[in-house]
Structures are given as C-alpha cells and as structure tokens.
Design a protein around this motif. Structure first.
Motif, PDB file in Angstrom:
ATOM      1  N   THR A 110       6.255 -19.879  19.321  1.00 22.40           N
ATOM      2  CA  THR A 110       6.202 -20.599  20.695  1.00 22.40           C
ATOM      3  C   THR A 110       7.619 -20.629  21.525  1.00 22.40           C
ATOM      4  O   THR A 110       7.813 -21.322  22.393  1.00 22.40           O
ATOM      5  N   CYS A 111       8.562 -19.894  21.147  1.00 19.88           N
ATOM      6  CA  CYS A 111       9.943 -19.608  21.827  1.00 19.88           C
ATOM      7  C   CYS A 111      10.422 -18.440  21.050  1.00 19.88           C
ATOM      8  O   CYS A 111       9.980 -17.641  20.317  1.00 19.88           O
ATOM      9  N   GLY A 112      11.754 -18.282  21.326  1.00 22.02           N
ATOM     10  CA  GLY A 112      12.513 -17.187  20.858  1.00 22.02           C
ATOM     11  C   GLY A 112      12.192 -16.147  21.864  1.00 22.02           C
ATOM     12  O   GLY A 112      12.464 -16.133  23.167  1.00 22.02           O
ATOM     13  N   THR A 113      12.221 -14.796  21.346  1.00 30.03           N
ATOM     14  CA  THR A 113      12.346 -13.716  22.242  1.00 30.03           C
ATOM     15  C   THR A 113      10.859 -13.165  22.761  1.00 30.03           C
ATOM     16  O   THR A 113       9.880 -13.348  22.147  1.00 30.03           O
ATOM     17  N   GLU A 114      10.887 -12.786  24.055  1.00 32.68           N
ATOM     18  CA  GLU A 114       9.711 -12.070  24.376  1.00 32.68           C
ATOM     19  C   GLU A 114      10.236 -10.961  25.304  1.00 32.68           C
ATOM     20  O   GLU A 114      11.179 -10.648  25.881  1.00 32.68           O
ATOM     21  N   ILE A 115       9.533  -9.754  24.892  1.00 33.16           N
ATOM     22  CA  ILE A 115       9.697  -8.465  25.760  1.00 33.16           C
ATOM     23  C   ILE A 115       8.619  -8.439  26.697  1.00 33.16           C
ATOM     24  O   ILE A 115       7.376  -8.482  26.623  1.00 33.16           O
ATOM     25  N   GLU A 116       8.852  -8.273  28.053  1.00 36.55           N
ATOM     26  CA  GLU A 116       8.047  -8.130  28.926  1.00 36.55           C
ATOM     27  C   GLU A 116       7.949  -6.527  29.848  1.00 36.55           C
ATOM     28  O   GLU A 116       9.142  -6.216  29.936  1.00 36.55           O
ATOM     29  N   TYR A 117       6.830  -6.162  29.624  1.00 37.61           N
ATOM     30  CA  TYR A 117       6.568  -4.733  30.444  1.00 37.61           C
ATOM     31  C   TYR A 117       6.159  -5.113  31.908  1.00 37.61           C
ATOM     32  O   TYR A 117       4.561  -5.490  31.810  1.00 37.61           O
ATOM     33  N   ARG A 118       6.735  -5.004  32.821  1.00 40.07           N
ATOM     34  CA  ARG A 118       6.420  -5.161  33.911  1.00 40.07           C
ATOM     35  C   ARG A 118       5.983  -4.020  34.970  1.00 40.07           C
ATOM     36  O   ARG A 118       6.934  -3.072  35.319  1.00 40.07           O
ATOM     37  N   ILE A 119       4.939  -3.755  35.260  1.00 42.75           N
ATOM     38  CA  ILE A 119       4.451  -2.514  35.942  1.00 42.75           C
ATOM     39  C   ILE A 119       4.406  -2.986  37.526  1.00 42.75           C
ATOM     40  O   ILE A 119       3.444  -3.672  38.016  1.00 42.75           O
ATOM     41  N   GLY A 120       5.298  -2.228  38.211  1.00 47.28           N
ATOM     42  CA  GLY A 120       5.252  -2.526  39.590  1.00 47.28           C
ATOM     43  C   GLY A 120       4.656  -1.261  40.469  1.00 47.28           C
ATOM     44  O   GLY A 120       4.206  -0.139  39.810  1.00 47.28           O
ATOM     45  N   VAL A 121       4.971  -1.315  41.688  1.00 42.81           N
ATOM     46  CA  VAL A 121       4.437  -0.181  42.618  1.00 42.81           C
ATOM     47  C   VAL A 121       5.316   1.028  42.381  1.00 42.81           C
ATOM     48  O   VAL A 121       4.859   1.859  42.665  1.00 42.81           O
ATOM     49  N   THR A 122       6.620   0.848  42.122  1.00 39.16           N
ATOM     50  CA  THR A 122       7.610   1.831  42.283  1.00 39.16           C
ATOM     51  C   THR A 122       8.226   2.308  41.002  1.00 39.16           C
ATOM     52  O   THR A 122       8.580   3.515  40.546  1.00 39.16           O
ATOM     53  N   ARG A 123       7.896   1.351  39.917  1.00 39.03           N
ATOM     54  CA  ARG A 123       8.600   1.675  38.666  1.00 39.03           C
ATOM     55  C   ARG A 123       7.954   0.423  37.431  1.00 39.03           C
ATOM     56  O   ARG A 123       7.346  -0.448  37.898  1.00 39.03           O
ATOM     57  N   THR A 124       8.101   1.049  36.310  1.00 37.64           N
ATOM     58  CA  THR A 124       7.774   0.132  35.182  1.00 37.64           C
ATOM     59  C   THR A 124       9.114  -0.348  34.506  1.00 37.64           C
ATOM     60  O   THR A 124      10.055   0.476  34.103  1.00 37.64           O
ATOM     61  N   GLN A 125       9.389  -1.564  34.417  1.00 37.31           N
ATOM     62  CA  GLN A 125      10.496  -2.216  34.011  1.00 37.31           C
ATOM     63  C   GLN A 125      10.163  -2.972  32.848  1.00 37.31           C
ATOM     64  O   GLN A 125       9.159  -3.848  32.706  1.00 37.31           O
ATOM     65  N   THR A 126      11.115  -2.902  31.725  1.00 32.22           N
ATOM     66  CA  THR A 126      11.216  -3.626  30.533  1.00 32.22           C
ATOM     67  C   THR A 126      12.140  -4.726  30.566  1.00 32.22           C
ATOM     68  O   THR A 126      13.391  -4.341  30.665  1.00 32.22           O
ATOM     69  N   ARG A 127      11.760  -5.853  30.212  1.00 33.85           N
ATOM     70  CA  ARG A 127      12.973  -6.958  30.051  1.00 33.85           C
ATOM     71  C   ARG A 127      12.650  -7.656  28.831  1.00 33.85           C
ATOM     72  O   ARG A 127      11.826  -7.931  28.227  1.00 33.85           O
ATOM     73  N   VAL A 128      13.805  -7.674  28.270  1.00 32.29           N
ATOM     74  CA  VAL A 128      14.044  -8.631  26.867  1.00 32.29           C
ATOM     75  C   VAL A 128      14.614  -9.909  27.335  1.00 32.29           C
ATOM     76  O   VAL A 128      15.805  -9.913  27.895  1.00 32.29           O
ATOM     77  N   ARG A 129      13.749 -11.042  26.990  1.00 30.63           N
ATOM     78  CA  ARG A 129      14.151 -12.522  27.275  1.00 30.63           C
ATOM     79  C   ARG A 129      14.186 -13.557  26.386  1.00 30.63           C
ATOM     80  O   ARG A 129      13.379 -13.255  25.368  1.00 30.63           O
ATOM     81  N   GLU A 130      14.970 -14.267  26.396  1.00 37.14           N
ATOM     82  CA  GLU A 130      15.023 -15.531  25.390  1.00 37.14           C
ATOM     83  C   GLU A 130      14.695 -16.745  26.337  1.00 37.14           C
ATOM     84  O   GLU A 130      15.296 -17.043  27.308  1.00 37.14           O
ATOM     85  N   LEU A 131      13.801 -17.647  25.458  1.00 37.48           N
ATOM     86  CA  LEU A 131      13.483 -18.942  25.919  1.00 37.48           C
ATOM     87  C   LEU A 131      14.482 -19.936  25.728  1.00 37.48           C
ATOM     88  O   LEU A 131      14.958 -20.076  24.515  1.00 37.48           O
ATOM     89  N   ASP A 132      15.261 -20.594  26.748  1.00 38.47           N
ATOM     90  CA  ASP A 132      16.038 -21.592  26.557  1.00 38.47           C
ATOM     91  C   ASP A 132      15.178 -22.989  26.269  1.00 38.47           C
ATOM     92  O   ASP A 132      14.575 -23.396  27.012  1.00 38.47           O
ATOM     93  N   PRO A 133      15.280 -23.473  24.995  1.00 43.90           N
ATOM     94  CA  PRO A 133      14.587 -24.577  24.583  1.00 43.90           C
ATOM     95  C   PRO A 133      14.988 -25.659  25.525  1.00 43.90           C
ATOM     96  O   PRO A 133      13.914 -26.670  25.723  1.00 43.90           O
TER      97      PRO A 133
END
Length: 386
Positions: A110-133
């Motif tokens: 329910t927290c920690g690291t999330e990897i998001e794959y964002r598929i957009g119109v011009t590109r696919t971006q990968t983001r590594v995100r950490e949840l600030d509790p």
C-alpha cells in the motif's frame, strides 16, 4: 498454622488473578487504543521476516508503545503466521490492531515504490515513483522514455524488488495502435498481441498490473471499461441530438478529444460539431484528415499539406458529409460526456487562439477575423524564433 498458610495462599492467588486480569485488560486497551505514531510511515516487511522483528521495527519507529504486547496480540489472534512481505502504509495514530490487520490481510503493498508506464500520443514514458507517507503523494525518483533514453539503474533495482507495484496509464486521445506499441515496451507484461483492437474501444485510464500479466488480458480490461462507459454515457444523452447510436457518439467523442485538451472547452467544441451536423455542414476538422494520412500509426509530425486536405479518404471531413466511418482515437470519459451533452451555443466555427485554447464564432465573417488574429500570432512567434 496450616489454616493461616492456606488462607494467605488463597489471598495471594486471588490477588494474583486480579492483577493478571487487570494486566490482560490493560493489554487489550493498549492493543485497540490509538497509537503513538505522529506521522505516517511506510513499513517494509522483507520476505522471511517474523513478527518479532517487525514488532521491534515498529517500536523503534514510534508506531507502537510495546513490542511485547504487539507480539503477544498477534499470537493471541493467530495472526503471527499470516505476516505478509511487502510495503505497508501505517497511518498516523494507527492502533496495534489496525497495524496487525494491515500487515497480515492481503499482502498487497500500500506504499513504497510504484513503476508507472505512461502511454502517450507521442511516446511511452516510464516513471519510478515513491509514495511519501506524510503527504500520500508520489515523488518521482527516475524517469525515461522507452527506446530513446538510457534505463536508469534504480529502475532495474526496483524491478527486482518483490514489493514494487506497477501501473499502466493511457493518455486521452491515444490511438489503439499507439496503445499496442506502448504495451510491447512494458517489460513487466508478457505475451504477444496479434491484432490491434478497433479504434476507440480502449478506455484511457490507469490500470494496476502485476509482473507476468498478459498484454491481451490488459487490453480486454481496457475494452470492458470503455464499453461500460459507453453504455452509461449513452443513457444520459440529450434529446434531439444528430447522433443516432453509441457508435456515432464514440466517433464524435474521439474528434472532440483530438480537437481540444482543455477540459472547459469540450462542451463548446462539441456544440460546434453538433450544430454543423444539424445544419448539414461538413465538419471540416483537421484531426480527421490527419487520421486518414496516418491511420493512427504514430503522429504526423508536421502541418497538413494542401494536397492532403484535398485527398479523398473516408476520414477527410472537408470532403465527406457527416461523421467519418470510425473513431480517430480513444476518447476519455469527459469527451464521451461532451458528445451527448454539448453546450447550448450557436457556434459553427472555431480556430486556435494562440494561447492553447480556441476562439469560437457564429458567423464566417467573425471566424475569418479570428483566423487572421491567429495567423498574426503565429507570424510573431516565427519572427521571434519561438
């Protein structure tokens, strides 16, 4: 003498039982009472951990008042052996009972690291995100464009951690071909996609995934969500619209989606197309012409040529009457809603206003003035090098 000893022993036993009962009641109150944690934390429980180590960790971080009571409560409720590995959000003031439930319930982080794959119109971006509790907001720690930029080490590190969560997000207005191409680059997914879904049937949204999930299964989820939206929105349509069925609604919504990225404008843009359809006017919208050129396989990357505006395709709304035969993108929920609930206007023209929005007009004369203003703004930008 023996009577005295027996009496004293009985007294001690009664006192001991009374004290033990009081101790149990006190322990129960501590177990259920609001905890001492002042700021939420993200508790990491590694694979192979036990309740003893977790209780000490919680006590060290100020989340519980007694590791002993916590451990005894977990044993008493038969939850010590149900401890799950993962990253768990421990809220401010969480009781021991709530914490034990959180770390033994499902095992889903329910927290920690999330990897998001964002598929957009011009590109696919990968983001590594950490949840600030403390704020419950994600903080980006790494980002890269798939196939264009070097993959950062932290991405591989987090991919190898068992408690990392994963998400695929679709931007509004992506084409089905762009979605399939984007999913091919998501290394957390498996399987081949043999056929691109029809245009418009995928719901732009955020989808939680697990490593090893099938790409085809995810596409099916996207289609089911879009169909549910179509069914729901169609039931809310205004009376008297020149849109005869859900399929036409989807086509119109896709054009609205591609014409404006400003939420406040969707209703106005929708009204222009609805008014033109009612008057028997051609829609004359550039995104449909572009789709006729690209077939949704990537972006045009330049302005339309005059020859392309004159080229006959099923989607060229400068030449055809009414709506094109298919959607030109996958519209979001707001564009679907705008298609069946347009603003009440008399506008039949609009053009870019140079600020990211559009200028709307009721007459051709007024529209020509707006076009002249836009051309002046574009000329100024070119002369200044912007």
């Amino acid at each position: 003498m023996w009577r005295a000893l027996a009496s004293n022993a009985l007294t001690l036993l009664v006192v001991g039982m009374f004290l033990l009962g009081g101790l149990i009641l006190w322990g129960q109150s501590q177990y259920k009472a609001k905890g001492p944690l002042e700021t939420a934390i993200c508790l990491q429980v590694k694979s192979g951990s036990n309740m003893t180590g977790v209780s000490r960790n919680l006590e060290d971080q100020g989340a519980i008042s007694s590791a002993t009571i916590f451990r005894m409560a977990a044993d008493y409720t038969d939850k010590s052996q149900q401890l799950k590995a993962g990253s768990f959000l421990i809220s401010e003031g969480a009781s021991m009972a709530e914490i034990i439930d959180e770390i033994t319930r499902s095992g889903a982080s329910t927290c920690g690291t999330e990897i998001e794959y964002r598929i957009g119109v011009t590109r696919t971006q990968t983001r590594v995100r950490e949840l600030d509790p403390a704020t419950l907001n994600f903080v980006e720690v790494a980002s890269f464009v798939v196939g264009e930029e070097e993959v950062p080490e932290i991405y591989q590190e987090k991919r190898n951690e068992s408690d990392t969560r994963y998400r695929v997000s679709l931007a509004e207005g992506v084409t089905s071909w762009q979605v399939v191409e984007g999913l091919k680059s998501v290394d957390a997914l498996t399987g081949e996609v043999s056929e691109v879904p029809p245009e418009g049937v995928l719901a732009p949204d955020s989808y939680e995934i697990s490593p090893g999930d099938e790409r085809v299964a995810l596409l099916q989820d996207m289609q089911e969500k879009q169909q549910a939206r179509i069914d729901q929105v169609w039931e809310t349509r205004q009376d008297g619209l020149p849109v005869n069925n859900p399929e036409e609604m989807l086509i119109l919504a896709s054009i609205i989606e591609k014409e404006t990225g400003i939420p406040e404008e969707r209703g106005q843009v929708a009204s222009v197309f609805v008014n033109r359809l009612r008057k028997g006017m051609k829609l004359q919208t550039d995104p449909t012409v572009i789709y006729g050129v690209t077939k949704g396989q990537g972006t045009l990357g330049r302005g339309l040529r005059r020859s392309e505006l004159r080229r006959a395709t099923p989607w060229n709304t400068y030449l055809i009457d009414g709506l094109p035969p298919t959607p030109i993108a996958n519209p979001g929920l707001a564009s679907l809603q705008a298609a069946v609930s347009p603003d009440d206007t008399t506008y039949v023209f609009f053009v870019a206003d140079g600020s990211g929005g559009h200028a709307f007009a009721e007459t051709l004369q007024e529209h020509n003035r707006n076009v002249a203003k836009w051309r002046e703004i574009e000329a100024e930008k070119q002369s200044s090098g912007n």
